[in-house]
Design an enzyme around this catalytic site. Structure first.
Site, short mmCIF file in Angstrom:
data_model
loop_
_atom_site.label_atom_id
_atom_site.label_comp_id
_atom_site.label_asym_id
_atom_site.label_seq_id
_atom_site.Cartn_x
_atom_site.Cartn_y
_atom_site.Cartn_z
N HIS A 58 -40.67 36.79 -17.85
CA HIS A 58 -42.11 36.71 -17.67
C HIS A 58 -42.55 37.00 -16.24
CE1 HIS A 58 -45.91 36.19 -19.38
NE2 HIS A 58 -45.83 34.97 -19.86
N ARG A 59 -41.62 37.05 -15.29
CA ARG A 59 -41.97 37.49 -13.95
C ARG A 59 -42.30 38.97 -13.93
NH1 ARG A 59 -36.63 35.87 -10.76
NH2 ARG A 59 -35.85 37.09 -12.53
#
Length: 469
Positions: free
Chosen positions: A440-441
């Site tokens: 999700h980064r």
């Protein structure tokens, strides 16, 4: 790495076979005391946390002693084999036991090299420590009169005494696989050693991004199942303890690191793949695909590659040290494989550029190589996204953990005949569930959802392989 204990006896130490590793397990000896060996001959196979590597010996002679039996974990820098470089005449070859070591003969003066001295495989280590490969410090082997491994004092492109360029075994194997002549390369590594990036640069228009330590993925060359000794369970024994080492140890460390470093998000979709299964059967009968490995995984892989082409931002990695996102304009497609020695993920290089027959060929070679236990370290390096087919075990799906350094992993569940609403009527259809985990980064929910939706749409209507390609 070698040392000389007298005019006739040479000792070969466990080298650092892979980027700072501190130990290796001796899997198999190819020689025994009394056997003659020649410069460059493979004498044993060792396994590190990353890969299994064959070690060549850098001199001629007769084996005097094997210091460790198979199955022993040895620190880098420890002597593993002693060789009589005078030829093993008399009792030398017939006495594999420990021998008395006289004082070494006085060598002719040589200028001491700056930094560590390159050797046949990897680098030597500091005598003061074998727990971490030192980056600085001098290690000088005393010269011998028989085939001395002298180095050409050219810092720009050093070679060993026999004229071979300096490179570690995994790099030599990569060069051999890619058809690259090491002698034609300009080394960029410390001490003039040829690196993997040097090899890749020779066959690509531009070098691939350097893989950081946080991106190191689990690498291990498959070995024959016979090398895995099963635990003997006796009647009445309620527990058995199995040492964690090699591939299993590295896998555990990588999965823990990935799970607690990259914030995982997993999305699911259940789809009707009846048309895809029909296309698989049609392709099997196509003369253009004769002799190739055609199965649902082939079309799933192609669907993922098309989805990445439509959403290229997902092919990326996170560089923690520089706080940068590295966009990758290529796809090295990993295929997770469960083996008796543990989990490995070989990948297909530049899978995005392959046609369907080429992709089928690459998948077939990947599977056959893995079955033969010949998967190379180079084949398990530099992956960008991965597919794990948990459906072969009969399960619907899972929440896969990312390979370190990769942005996404697609899990494919079992394909089952289920009731499904098709054209307004409930009919039996081939159905499966896909799960996409992503970092999700790097990947927002919108991007991850688009990729998964595109894969699903292609597998429901495989004609999109043509219209979207």
């Amino acid at each position: 790495m070698t040392t000389m204990t007298d005019a006739a006896l040479a000792e070969f130490k466990m080298p650092d076979v892979g980027e700072g590793l501190t130990e290796a397990e001796i899997l198999k000896w190819y020689v025994q005391p009394g056997d003659a060996v020649t410069d460059g001959q493979v004498v044993c196979e060792v396994e590190t946390a990353k890969a299994a590597v064959e070690l060549p010996i850098p001199f001629n002679g007769v084996v005097r002693e094997l210091r460790f039996p198979e199955g022993t974990t040895v620190d880098v820098g420890q002597v593993i084999i002693a060789v009589d470089v005078a030829g093993g005449s008399g009792s030398a070859a017939a006495a594999p036991a420990a021998v008395s070591v006289p004082e070494p003969a006085a060598p002719e003066p040589e200028p001491e090299p700056q930094g560590r001295q390159p050797v046949l495989v990897g680098y030597g280590v500091s005598e003061a420590s074998t727990k971490r490969r030192p980056r600085k410090g001098d290690v000088v082997a005393a010269p011998v009169k028989v085939t001395p491994p002298a180095l050409v004092p050219e810092p720009e492109a050093p070679v060993k005494g026999n004229g071979r360029p300096l490179a570690k075994p995994p790099v030599r194997k990569l060069a051999k696989d890619l058809g690259v002549d090491l002698a034609s390369l300009t080394p960029s590594g410390p001490g003039g050693i040829i690196t993997r990036e040097d090899v890749h640069a020779a066959v690509a228009p531009a070098p691939e991004p350097v893989v950081t330590q946080a991106q190191v993925q689990v690498q291990a060359q498959l070995q024959e199942p016979a090398t895995v000794v099963p635990a003997v369970v006796q009647d009445g024994v309620r527990e058995t303890r199995i040492p964690v080492k090699g591939v299993r140890k590295a896998t555990a460390a990588a999965m823990v690191g990935s799970a607690f470093t990259a914030p995982h998000v997993t999305e699911f979709v259940t789809i009707d793949v009846t048309r895809t299964m029909k296309l698989v059967e049609e392709l099997k009968a196509d003369k253009e695909m004769q002799g190739l490995r055609v199965n649902p995984l082939l079309l799933i892989a192609k669907a993922l590659l098309v989805a990445i082409k439509r959403n290229p931002e997902i092919s990326a990695s996170w560089d923690e040290s520089s706080q940068e996102i590295v966009r990758k304009h290529y796809v090295n497609l990993g295929i997770a494989a469960a083996t008796p020695r543990g989990l490995i993920v070989p990948n297909i290089k530049d899978a995005h550029a392959k046609t369907l027959p080429e992709l089928a060929t690459a998948l077939g070679e990947l599977v056959s190589t893995a079955r033969e236990g010949k998967t190379s370290p180079a084949a398990m390096q530099g992956g960008t996204v991965t597919i794990t087919n948990v459906g072969v075990f009969g399960v619907d799906t899972g929440t896969p953990i990312l390979n370190p350094g990769e942005s996404a992993i697609l899990a494919v569940g079992a394909i089952k005949l289920q009731p499904w609403v098709h054209k307004g009527k409930v009919k039996p259809r081939q159905v499966t569930t896909l799960a996409l985990s992503f970092d999700h980064r790097l990947v927002d929910g919108e991007l991850g959802s688009k990729v998964l939706a595109d894969v699903a749409a292609i597998l429901e209507q495989p004609k999109r392989l043509i219209t979207w390609a």
